[in-house]
Write an enzyme that holds these catalytic residues in place. Structure first.
Site, mmCIF file in Angstrom:
data_model
loop_
_atom_site.group_PDB
_atom_site.id
_atom_site.type_symbol
_atom_site.label_atom_id
_atom_site.label_comp_id
_atom_site.label_asym_id
_atom_site.label_seq_id
_atom_site.Cartn_x
_atom_site.Cartn_y
_atom_site.Cartn_z
ATOM 1 N N LEU A 1 0.817 -1.203 0.000
ATOM 2 C CA LEU A 1 0.000 0.000 0.000
ATOM 3 C C LEU A 1 0.852 1.255 0.000
ATOM 4 O O LEU A 1 0.513 2.247 -0.668
ATOM 5 C CB LEU A 1 -0.938 -0.004 1.216
ATOM 6 C CG LEU A 1 -1.861 1.197 1.372
ATOM 7 C CD1 LEU A 1 -2.745 1.384 0.142
ATOM 8 C CD2 LEU A 1 -2.708 1.062 2.624
ATOM 9 N N THR B 1 9.843 6.808 1.225
ATOM 10 C CA THR B 1 10.809 6.324 2.205
ATOM 11 C C THR B 1 10.734 4.816 2.397
ATOM 12 O O THR B 1 9.703 4.184 2.171
ATOM 13 C CB THR B 1 10.601 7.006 3.568
ATOM 14 O OG1 THR B 1 9.482 6.404 4.235
ATOM 15 C CG2 THR B 1 10.363 8.498 3.420
ATOM 16 N N ASN C 1 2.532 4.312 7.379
ATOM 17 C CA ASN C 1 2.177 3.054 6.726
ATOM 18 C C ASN C 1 3.068 1.892 7.143
ATOM 19 O O ASN C 1 2.637 0.735 7.098
ATOM 20 C CB ASN C 1 2.244 3.233 5.210
ATOM 21 C CG ASN C 1 2.117 1.922 4.468
ATOM 22 O OD1 ASN C 1 1.054 1.329 4.397
ATOM 23 N ND2 ASN C 1 3.236 1.449 3.915
ATOM 24 N N LYS D 1 6.063 12.661 16.254
ATOM 25 C CA LYS D 1 6.768 13.693 17.015
ATOM 26 C C LYS D 1 7.753 14.480 16.151
ATOM 27 O O LYS D 1 8.068 15.637 16.452
ATOM 28 C CB LYS D 1 7.491 13.060 18.208
ATOM 29 C CG LYS D 1 6.536 12.627 19.316
ATOM 30 C CD LYS D 1 7.292 12.079 20.519
ATOM 31 C CE LYS D 1 6.344 11.785 21.670
ATOM 32 N NZ LYS D 1 7.065 11.286 22.875
ATOM 33 N N SER E 1 -4.125 1.565 9.848
ATOM 34 C CA SER E 1 -4.470 0.499 10.773
ATOM 35 C C SER E 1 -4.870 -0.726 9.958
ATOM 36 O O SER E 1 -4.160 -1.132 9.044
ATOM 37 C CB SER E 1 -5.598 0.970 11.707
ATOM 38 O OG SER E 1 -5.963 -0.045 12.621
ATOM 39 N N TYR F 1 -0.576 -8.833 16.493
ATOM 40 C CA TYR F 1 -0.794 -7.831 15.452
ATOM 41 C C TYR F 1 -2.033 -7.002 15.779
ATOM 42 O O TYR F 1 -2.004 -5.773 15.695
ATOM 43 C CB TYR F 1 -0.962 -8.526 14.098
ATOM 44 C CG TYR F 1 -1.335 -7.585 12.976
ATOM 45 C CD1 TYR F 1 -0.380 -6.738 12.416
ATOM 46 C CD2 TYR F 1 -2.630 -7.558 12.470
ATOM 47 C CE1 TYR F 1 -0.718 -5.878 11.385
ATOM 48 C CE2 TYR F 1 -2.975 -6.702 11.442
ATOM 49 C CZ TYR F 1 -2.017 -5.871 10.894
ATOM 50 O OH TYR F 1 -2.354 -5.015 9.869
ATOM 51 N N LYS G 1 -2.565 -2.836 16.445
ATOM 52 C CA LYS G 1 -3.510 -2.011 15.690
ATOM 53 C C LYS G 1 -4.595 -1.441 16.602
ATOM 54 O O LYS G 1 -5.044 -0.299 16.391
ATOM 55 C CB LYS G 1 -4.120 -2.807 14.539
ATOM 56 C CG LYS G 1 -3.109 -3.177 13.457
ATOM 57 C CD LYS G 1 -2.395 -1.952 12.901
ATOM 58 C CE LYS G 1 -1.448 -2.288 11.771
ATOM 59 N NZ LYS G 1 -0.723 -1.093 11.250
ATOM 60 N N THR H 1 -1.351 -7.565 -1.336
ATOM 61 C CA THR H 1 0.029 -7.154 -1.104
ATOM 62 C C THR H 1 0.793 -8.359 -0.555
ATOM 63 O O THR H 1 0.268 -9.464 -0.491
ATOM 64 C CB THR H 1 0.088 -6.003 -0.087
ATOM 65 O OG1 THR H 1 -0.320 -6.501 1.206
ATOM 66 C CG2 THR H 1 -0.829 -4.855 -0.489
#
Length: 294
Positions: free
Chosen positions: A30, A48, A99, A132, A150, A164, A168, A199
């Protein structure tokens, strides 16, 4: 509907000013789809990944609209450096998408302490570290959009993915509080909750405990196998999910929650009905706790 279709077709962002995005975890899935979508419509994107080489190909075709950066959400130094480089290059950040994250398969008793802590370091603490770093700039501008990725698994839980789900669920609570804190400052928070997207989440990205206890084979064990077998067969399209996220970012009042996929929609509705039934069935017992006249 027409507007969403336009985004899905990858048309340039003609109805809104170009935005600056910082997206974590863009090497695949995603995150990669969302970075590609934002770039295709004319926005500027800091693309990134923990390994910069994994995203240089994605950034290569977009000139000065794309900035490929190394960003490891578990390393505060890396996060600060990437954020500062994005702000130096593009001037500011309009949209932050948290993400980066992954799954882990184990019955609760089978979970390895080091693996579970590493999961939290990425899925929860990593989000906080990035927030932050980015929020001071957004607060100064009194403007911004934050999308925390999420999962439908942040609303409902199943065997084998308890850890997991725990990360979340934590992200959802954090995001709810964050949204209330930031709303007066002109910054909106959306919790994106995908169902099954096609994915590598359940494929090469999935981690699992090597511990397998016989007593859990009919619950967590079976679901481990089913989860892995579903990889490559999920109903959701990451590109369409990316378009839906971008469409909400463009709205004046983005939704607090955005379900992604018909499976997430059906599952959430079923979850809400079960909760309502349990709440209603115990209404008298619940109310009996209040102080009052006897």
């Amino acid at each position: 509907m027409l507007r969403l279709i336009t985004f899905m077709e990858g048309m340039p962002n003609e109805t809104n000013e170009a935005k600056v995005w910082l997206i974590t975890g863009c090497s695949k899935g995603l995150g990669r789809a969302l970075a590609a979508h934002a770039l295709e419509r004319g926005d500027r994107v800091a693309v990134t990944a923990r390994n910069r080489a994994a995203v240089t190909d994605l950034a290569a075709g977009y000139g000065d609209h794309a900035l490929a950066l190394e960003l490891d959400v578990t390393d505060p130094v890396s996060v600060t450096a990437a954020t500062q480089e994005c702000e130096r290059t593009f001037g500011h950040i309009d949209v932050l998408v948290n993400n980066a994250g992954y799954g882990y398969l184990a019955a609760i008793e089978e979970g390895e302490d080091t693996a579970v802590r590493a999961l939290y370091d990425t899925n929860v603490h990593g989000v906080v570290t990035v927030l932050k770093a980015v929020l001071p700039g957004m607060r100064a501008r009194r403007s911004g959009r934050i999308v925390n990725i999420s999962s439908f698994g942040g609303l409902a839980a199943f065997p084998a993915t308890g850890y997991y789900h725990a990360t979340k669920f934590a992200l959802e609570g954090l995001s709810e509080s964050l949204a209330a804190e930031l709303a007066p400052l002109g910054i909106a928070v959306t919790i994106a909750e995908p169902g099954g997207l096609r994915t590598q989440w359940a494929g090469e990205s999935m981690q699992q405990s090597p511990i397998r206890l016989d007593d859990y084979e009919q619950t967590a064990g079976k679901r481990r196998e089913a989860t892995l077998a579903a990889s490559g067969h999920q109903p959701g399209d990451p590109a369409r999910a990316a378009a839906a996220i971008a469409a909400t970012v463009d709205t004046e009042m983005p939704p607090r929650r955005l379900l992604l996929g018909s499976d997430a929609l059906a599952g959430t509705r079923a979850r809400l009905e079960r909760m309502r039934g349990e709440i209603d069935a115990n209404e008298a017992l619940t109310a009996s706790v209040d102080l009052g006249e006897r």
